[in-house]
Design an enzyme around this catalytic site. Structure first.
Site, short mmCIF file in Angstrom:
data_model
loop_
_atom_site.label_atom_id
_atom_site.label_comp_id
_atom_site.label_asym_id
_atom_site.label_seq_id
_atom_site.Cartn_x
_atom_site.Cartn_y
_atom_site.Cartn_z
N ARG A 169 -19.16 74.20 33.48
CA ARG A 169 -20.62 74.14 33.27
C ARG A 169 -21.27 73.19 34.27
NH1 ARG A 169 -24.66 75.65 29.33
NH2 ARG A 169 -23.13 76.91 28.23
N GLU A 229 -29.38 71.19 23.64
CA GLU A 229 -28.92 70.40 24.79
C GLU A 229 -29.94 70.27 25.93
OE1 GLU A 229 -24.25 71.39 25.01
OE2 GLU A 229 -25.59 73.12 25.00
#
Length: 775
Positions: A318, A723
């Protein structure tokens, strides 16, 4: 019967959190609040006092003889697998033969009370053969020591692009890790059941994984293990995989003793044992033109993985995928290494590597602006992805088309509403007449991909039961950790059935109800579980519509469900009355639902594909005041604009943005992890680890939601708000950098400010600027 077309809604409304009243009254039940069954025992973990050593002898006689001790267990007592690694089986629940970090659990003490168990756990005598301990990620990288093979992603010809670039910069930088610091620590309460069953109450974001870990550890089938979680007192990723150690240890003790066992970690033990956000070290080189537009970039990212793989691979993936943030990268060469160190095995943390990837490109943008003598916002704009369908600069470096880009409009709106340009001029004037106190201002954007990078995790299930009085019970695979997923799912179901939210209740997450669930992570909780619950509720609605059509002699296609009434043309009946009649007619009043996110694909080896359903955008402006003699600073004002799509619950979403911003600010400014030369984490308590307090919040804090529906077919066209908004705090760090740079405004140099930007780090950067100014 499209409920979204009805002029009545329970979604898009600012309802309170479903447990808000319970929270503030102290009545919300957490795992430690469950009334203890008769005969409950308490466990504690015995921890390694060495960072790396071969165990020659473990003398536990004093432990066994301590007051109240009932039993002591070691790795050899597991009937099944002594493992809790979520991907690789390299993470033992209890160390055996070799310990790999200071604080690693080696044995379990079970006693009559929590204090007795904790006291006894300190009495073990270790005889070891000390081994070399690697505590620094760069040292591990230099030695080629990794928990996973290095990964690489390339597009174009970065080397040639750098050689041909009009301008080039290069450097090294680092950003620290971060402790999750959930208010409720790790805890598991295991209760043996008949027929070799085990019921585990656990504070976890991933009940299904806890079920599998316990089943494998006890060598029993998964159907014999029930894991339940009503709510957590925070998770932030720290309870995604690492709750498994605590669940496994409690279950083993309960299994062997056939008595209920509770394992509750004290804060010090919790911080000593568990992993954090990955610390990242960077080597970078960037080429760009006179306008600041990037032409090529080469990056090496080294993360502190700790002693085992845990989730370091997906975190690094990521980070690689989010290196672009909101910017088009034409020619790139990215390498990511997960360095093996003799420290806690680092794990998931809100953002899951995305912040560590994105902040580097922001650091580079800031450096380019300084080099060219431009406002950093001007350079950032030069590099934005193109608007959808308006150019070729809209494909990410991993091959996904950015089809929903709103960053141009969003930043323009924030620039205007925050009075960025006027404040930039005012701050320049202030700094010119203030030799010690310096102000800084920064506007930073973000683009964050929503979905699990691992495609098969993007699925969810739900159950919806309608009772005869018209009330509704929902169970889904998501876990509630304060973020409001239960509230949002309840809103979706209430909206679908056309009833007030008060008639819907969400029960505890339970592996005996919804099987094979994914973790509540990757900001997908409401997206996945909301869609699954909507699917279940829609089936009930269709059955009730068909039944109502039979009663009225009208067409079910014209049925509407709103405000507690079911209406077809001029015919109407209260929802509760229709339910009772439907029951007597033997209409099924419960249903299961399922959802799998469409259109996702990812090649992990090639690091190419379309791993995200959509992107969430945002931007923030922060203004700081820095005392250049002490390194102390204050956040004066923060403006944030976040892209929540059609928000399911604006109040909850704004709260999530505010919380994420402050948590991100803590990561980048005050939360410093320190290990001593022996490998001991010295910042293992609130006395030595500084999270933001209420006094650190800006007095002027303006948070708004960007008003535009999600282009993707998400739940009611909303967007995730878990997030992504943590990245808004980048603006605080770069405002601090801007303030320090004002000490020598004419210099086209990089400001050597590391993160976290503690007062000490700020002073080091100030001294570096002053030294360069003097020379």
């Amino acid at each position: 019967m499209n409920s979204s077309a009805i002029n009545w809604a329970e979604v898009g409304v600012s309802h309170p959190h479903e447990s808000a009243r319970l929270h503030v009254c102290g009545q919300a039940s957490y795992t430690d609040d469950i009334p203890e069954l008769h005969g409950t025992l308490h466990a504690a973990l015995g921890l390694s006092p060495y960072a790396h050593a071969r165990l020659l002898e473990l003398n536990l006689e004093a432990v066994r003889a301590a007051p109240g001790v009932v039993a002591v267990f070691t790795a050899s007592d597991f009937p099944g697998d002594n493992q809790c690694g979520p991907i690789l089986k390299d993470d033992p629940i209890l160390a055996q033969d070799v310990v790999e970090y200071l604080g690693q659990p080696v044995f379990i003490v079970v006693a009559n009370s929590h204090q007795q168990a904790r006291h006894a756990a300190r009495l073990a005598q270790f005889k070891v053969d000390a081994l070399p301990a690697v505590l620094d990620p760069r040292a591990a990288h230099a030695a080629g020591s990794y928990v996973l093979p290095p990964m690489a992603l390339r597009r174009g010809d970065a080397e040639q692009a750098l050689l041909q670039a009009k301008h080039r910069i290069q450097g090294q930088w680092q950003v620290g890790g971060q402790e999750q610091f959930y208010l409720e620590g790790q805890i598991a309460y295991a209760i043996p059941k008949e027929a070799q069953g085990m019921h585990v109450y656990c504070s976890t974001q991933h009940p299904s994984e806890m079920q599998h870990v316990v089943a494998h550890a006890l060598h029993i089938p998964s159907h014999s293990v029930q894991v339940e979680c009503r709510r957590m007192g925070g998770g932030f990723g720290g309870k995604e995989s690492q709750s498994a150690l605590w669940a496994g240890a409690a279950a083993l003790s309960a299994w062997l003793l056939q008595r209920p066992v509770k394992l509750r970690a004290d804060r010090d033990d919790d911080m000593m044992v568990t992993g954090k956000r990955h610390e990242f070290h960077y080597d970078y080189e960037a080429g760009f033109d006179d306008n600041g537009r990037l032409t090529g970039i080469r990056v090496a990212m080294i993360s502190r993985a700790g002693f085992s793989a845990d989730l370091s691979g997906p975190v690094a993936t990521r980070a690689v995928c989010h290196l672009d943030n909101a910017y088009y990268l034409s020619d790139v060469d990215i390498r990511a290494m997960c360095a093996k160190t003799n420290t806690q095995s680092n794990t998931a943390f809100r953002g899951f590597g995305g912040p560590q990837g994105a902040i580097l490109i922001e650091y580079i943008m800031d450096d380019i602006a300084r080099y060219l003598g431009k406002d950093a916002l001007e350079v950032r704009r030069q590099n934005f992805y193109d608007r959808p369908d308006s150019g070729e600069r809209n494909v990410t470096h991993y091959g996904q088309t950015v089809a929903d880009n709103v960053i141009h409009e969003l930043v323009a709106e924030l620039e205007l509403s925050s009075e960025y340009q006027q404040r930039r001029r005012a701050i320049a004037a202030y700094n010119a007449s203030s030799p010690v106190l310096k102000k800084g201002l920064a506007l930073t954007p973000h683009k964050f991909g929503i979905a699990f990078n691992v495609t098969h995790l993007n699925q969810a299930g739900a159950l919806v039961h309608v009772y005869l009085d018209g009330s509704v019970l929902v169970n889904h695979g998501g876990t509630e950790m304060g973020q409001g997923v239960n509230t949002k799912v309840a809103q979706v179901v209430a909206h679908e059935l056309g009833i007030p939210l008060a008639q819907v209740r969400v029960s505890a997450t339970d592996t005996s109800k919804i099987a094979n669930t994914s973790a509540t992570a990757a900001s997908t909780g409401a997206d996945l579980n909301g869609k699954a619950a909507q699917h279940a509720a829609s089936q009930i609605r269709e059955r009730l519509a068909a039944f109502a059509a039979g009663l009225s002699g009208l067409s079910a296609e014209h049925a509407s469900f709103a405000a507690g009434q079911v209406t077809i043309d001029q015919w109407s009946m209260a929802f509760g009355d229709l339910v009772q009649k439907a029951y007597l007619a033997r209409v099924q009043l419960w249903s299961d639902g399922f959802y799998a996110t469409p259109g996702l694909h990812w090649d992990g080896k090639a690091m190419k594909g379309s791993p995200f359903q959509y992107f969430a955008y945002g931007a923030a402006v922060s203004e700081v005041l820095v005392d250049t003699l002490s390194g102390e600073w204050k956040l004066l004002r923060a403006d944030a604009l976040y892209d929540a799509g059609n928000s399911l619950n604006p109040a909850l979403d704004i709260g999530q943005v505010e919380g994420a911003f402050i948590q991100g600010m803590g990561w980048l400014t005050s939360e410093e992890l320190v290990w001593n030369a022996q490998g001991k984490l010295t910042t293992h308590a609130p006395s030595t680890y500084k999270i933001p307090a209420i006094s650190d919040c800006p007095e002027d804090f303006r948070v708004k939601l960007f008003n535009q529906a999600n282009r993707a077919d998400s739940i009611h066209r909303s967007k995730a708000v878990g997030e992504p908004p943590l990245l808004l705090a980048f603006s605080v760090f770069f405002a601090l950098r801007d303030a320090i740079a004002s000490l020598n405004p004419e210099a086209k140099i990089s400001v050597a400010l590391t993160a976290p930007a503690t007062p000490e780090a700020i002073l080091r950067a100030v001294q570096a600027i002053n030294s360069q100014k003097a020379s």
